[in-house]
Design a protein around this motif. Structure first.
Motif, PDB file in Angstrom:
ATOM      1  N   LEU A  28      20.549 -33.026  -4.404  1.00 38.15           N
ATOM      2  CA  LEU A  28      21.178 -32.088  -3.475  1.00 38.15           C
ATOM      3  C   LEU A  28      20.888 -30.671  -3.955  1.00 38.15           C
ATOM      4  N   VAL A  29      20.378 -29.838  -3.050  1.00 39.86           N
ATOM      5  CA  VAL A  29      20.155 -28.422  -3.365  1.00 39.86           C
ATOM      6  C   VAL A  29      20.969 -27.637  -2.355  1.00 39.86           C
ATOM      7  N   SER A  30      21.965 -26.914  -2.827  1.00 38.71           N
ATOM      8  CA  SER A  30      22.965 -26.360  -1.912  1.00 38.71           C
ATOM      9  C   SER A  30      23.357 -24.948  -2.327  1.00 38.71           C
ATOM     10  N   ALA A  31      23.310 -24.029  -1.364  1.00 33.22           N
ATOM     11  CA  ALA A  31      23.794 -22.671  -1.621  1.00 33.22           C
ATOM     12  C   ALA A  31      25.297 -22.720  -1.877  1.00 33.22           C
ATOM     13  N   MET A  32      25.767 -21.914  -2.835  1.00 35.00           N
ATOM     14  CA  MET A  32      27.204 -21.875  -3.143  1.00 35.00           C
ATOM     15  C   MET A  32      27.890 -20.692  -2.459  1.00 35.00           C
ATOM     16  N   HIS A  33      27.155 -20.025  -1.592  1.00 37.67           N
ATOM     17  CA  HIS A  33      27.707 -18.886  -0.861  1.00 37.67           C
ATOM     18  C   HIS A  33      27.522 -19.115   0.633  1.00 37.67           C
ATOM     19  N   ILE A  34      28.286 -18.410   1.408  1.00 38.49           N
ATOM     20  CA  ILE A  34      28.369 -18.685   2.844  1.00 38.49           C
ATOM     21  C   ILE A  34      27.518 -17.711   3.656  1.00 38.49           C
ATOM     22  N   THR A  35      26.677 -16.977   2.962  1.00 34.11           N
ATOM     23  CA  THR A  35      25.733 -16.068   3.615  1.00 34.11           C
ATOM     24  C   THR A  35      24.327 -16.313   3.072  1.00 34.11           C
ATOM     25  N   ALA A  36      24.028 -17.576   2.804  1.00 35.01           N
ATOM     26  CA  ALA A  36      22.713 -17.966   2.286  1.00 35.01           C
ATOM     27  C   ALA A  36      22.397 -19.354   2.797  1.00 35.01           C
ATOM     28  N   GLY A  37      21.135 -19.722   2.742  1.00 35.13           N
ATOM     29  CA  GLY A  37      20.734 -21.038   3.207  1.00 35.13           C
ATOM     30  C   GLY A  37      19.737 -21.674   2.265  1.00 35.13           C
ATOM     31  N   VAL A  38      19.502 -22.963   2.473  1.00 35.68           N
ATOM     32  CA  VAL A  38      18.443 -23.679   1.760  1.00 35.68           C
ATOM     33  C   VAL A  38      17.709 -24.500   2.804  1.00 35.68           C
ATOM     34  N   TRP A  39      16.390 -24.416   2.823  1.00 36.75           N
ATOM     35  CA  TRP A  39      15.627 -25.233   3.772  1.00 36.75           C
ATOM     36  C   TRP A  39      14.386 -25.786   3.105  1.00 36.75           C
ATOM     37  N   VAL A  40      13.772 -26.741   3.775  1.00 32.32           N
ATOM     38  CA  VAL A  40      12.476 -27.271   3.362  1.00 32.32           C
ATOM     39  C   VAL A  40      11.474 -26.930   4.457  1.00 32.32           C
ATOM     40  N   ASN A  41      10.461 -26.155   4.108  1.00 30.89           N
ATOM     41  CA  ASN A  41       9.402 -25.852   5.060  1.00 30.89           C
ATOM     42  C   ASN A  41       8.184 -25.322   4.307  1.00 30.89           C
ATOM     43  N   ASP A  42       7.324 -24.657   5.009  1.00 37.00           N
ATOM     44  CA  ASP A  42       6.011 -24.274   4.506  1.00 37.00           C
ATOM     45  C   ASP A  42       6.085 -23.009   3.636  1.00 37.00           C
TER      46      ASP A  42
ATOM     47  N   GLU B 267      34.087  -6.495   6.174  1.00 35.79           N
ATOM     48  CA  GLU B 267      32.737  -6.965   5.894  1.00 35.79           C
ATOM     49  C   GLU B 267      31.738  -6.356   6.886  1.00 35.79           C
ATOM     50  N   THR B 268      30.452  -6.458   6.550  1.00 34.12           N
ATOM     51  CA  THR B 268      29.408  -6.020   7.472  1.00 34.12           C
ATOM     52  C   THR B 268      28.347  -7.102   7.648  1.00 34.12           C
ATOM     53  N   ASN B 269      28.679  -8.317   7.208  1.00 33.17           N
ATOM     54  CA  ASN B 269      27.652  -9.363   7.114  1.00 33.17           C
ATOM     55  C   ASN B 269      27.865 -10.526   8.082  1.00 33.17           C
ATOM     56  N   GLY B 270      28.465 -10.250   9.228  1.00 33.91           N
ATOM     57  CA  GLY B 270      28.675 -11.325  10.214  1.00 33.91           C
ATOM     58  C   GLY B 270      27.391 -12.070  10.527  1.00 33.91           C
ATOM     59  N   ASP B 271      26.315 -11.316  10.694  1.00 34.74           N
ATOM     60  CA  ASP B 271      25.044 -11.988  11.027  1.00 34.74           C
ATOM     61  C   ASP B 271      24.576 -12.904   9.894  1.00 34.74           C
ATOM     62  N   SER B 272      24.884 -12.561   8.664  1.00 36.76           N
ATOM     63  CA  SER B 272      24.453 -13.394   7.527  1.00 36.76           C
ATOM     64  C   SER B 272      25.122 -14.770   7.586  1.00 36.76           C
ATOM     65  N   HIS B 273      26.381 -14.806   7.994  1.00 39.08           N
ATOM     66  CA  HIS B 273      27.070 -16.089   8.167  1.00 39.08           C
ATOM     67  C   HIS B 273      26.409 -16.921   9.259  1.00 39.08           C
ATOM     68  N   LEU B 274      26.096 -16.271  10.380  1.00 38.43           N
ATOM     69  CA  LEU B 274      25.502 -17.005  11.503  1.00 38.43           C
ATOM     70  C   LEU B 274      24.109 -17.520  11.125  1.00 38.43           C
TER      71      LEU B 274
ATOM     72  N   TYR C 176      15.128 -21.023  -0.991  1.00 36.67           N
ATOM     73  CA  TYR C 176      16.430 -20.370  -0.955  1.00 36.67           C
ATOM     74  C   TYR C 176      16.312 -19.183  -0.015  1.00 36.67           C
ATOM     75  N   ALA C 177      17.215 -19.126   0.966  1.00 40.93           N
ATOM     76  CA  ALA C 177      17.185 -18.049   1.958  1.00 40.93           C
ATOM     77  C   ALA C 177      18.397 -17.154   1.753  1.00 40.93           C
ATOM     78  N   GLU C 178      18.139 -15.978   1.258  1.00 39.01           N
ATOM     79  CA  GLU C 178      19.200 -14.995   1.023  1.00 39.01           C
ATOM     80  C   GLU C 178      19.371 -14.145   2.277  1.00 39.01           C
ATOM     81  N   PHE C 179      20.583 -14.107   2.805  1.00 35.36           N
ATOM     82  CA  PHE C 179      20.846 -13.307   4.004  1.00 35.36           C
ATOM     83  C   PHE C 179      21.774 -12.125   3.717  1.00 35.36           C
TER      84      PHE C 179
END
Lengths: 137, 137, 137
Positions: free
Chosen positions: A40-54, A84-91, A119-122
């Protein structure tokens, strides 16, 4: 059964940044000694993502533009009334998901030819963590 | 602990195609002999997805139209400068995700009444693989 | 190895509703006695989702508005020819995904500071189930 847990920390230079962490996941797998199982590879924050792609720079730009279109920065998110100013980061995090589960077979990440873990940092420029948790035999 | 790994190969007739693979996942579970555990079903390519949803033809058309609207084919993706033409296939894959984890209880997929596993091909007409990995006792 | 399975049932007052179920997941973990492992939290219906994000009311409103924009209610989904009216609920479920896997370390959900598990009902006012399945040692 073996369990192995490792935490990665990222402090990105930019507000949004996509980082190939396949090497770190492979390294964690080797330390675990696991031959068969799942990671399992999982972001521990709610404004970041993890994906598998190219791992292709043009595509990463496309993804960034596309996410900004589907989940744009806006001044008027209700979330911003909390200061906060990071609403879009959550979405954006909800859109790409915050975790992946990677199969392990014969001691290796059982990936197709082009699969890479990102790792996708938003909402970067501060310390953010990712957990890698391997489980198997 | 038991582990069971199986690979499915698809070569779809159409560029995009959604295939119900619930039967193959059930069959893999039976071969595994696992009574309690989890099954990871994961596309091994970066232009395909795996989801759990309804087996209803009208809905599958709706999903296809909707994905094309949210992640449309475009000539001008930066990814296409690498010679590819499938930028939208990558974005569609990110949108629906490339994997699911299915719970196993008493030797059966522990699904609700309408849940079915689908392989979503977004760049077909060539051989693509899916891994099914079961883990449990 | 230990396995623990629990089913939650929700009958929401509203058509759409987002419910923080972190407490129920923690409670299931405690009953499982598991110290190291993973917990799968998965909707058993195809018009609901499970996500990990913030417990902030403004953000929950933002998410609701955003999902309605990306996957709107429409009269003319093909799925509605089957007598249903919930085409958008399926699309919303695909968008946010129907499951998460939560890491367990030292007997606790290994979450970052703000991570909370949410059940997202997109077609409520009737009994819907979620499975919590813990696996580990």
């Amino acid at each position: 059964m073996r369990f192995y847990t490792e935490y990665l920390t990222f402090k990105t230079r930019h507000h949004r940044e996509f980082i190939n962490i396949t090497g770190q996941v492979e390294s964690a797998l080797q330390k675990s000694g696991i031959q068969e199982g799942m990671i399992l590879v999982s972001a521990m924050h709610i404004t970041a993502g993890v994906w598998v792609n190219d791992a292709e720079d043009g595509l990463l730009c496309d993804i960034d533009e596309w996410l900004e279109k589907l989940a744009p920065f806006r001044q008027d998110y209700r979330h911003h009334q909390s200061g906060e100013t990071n609403g879009d980061s959550h979405l954006k995090s909800l859109l790409v998901h915050h975790e992946v589960v990677v199969p392990v077979t014969k001691g290796r990440l059982d990936f197709g030819p082009w699969q890479q873990v990102y790792y996708a940092e938003f909402d970067g420029q501060r310390a953010k963590r990712v957990i890698i948790k391997a489980m198997g035999e």
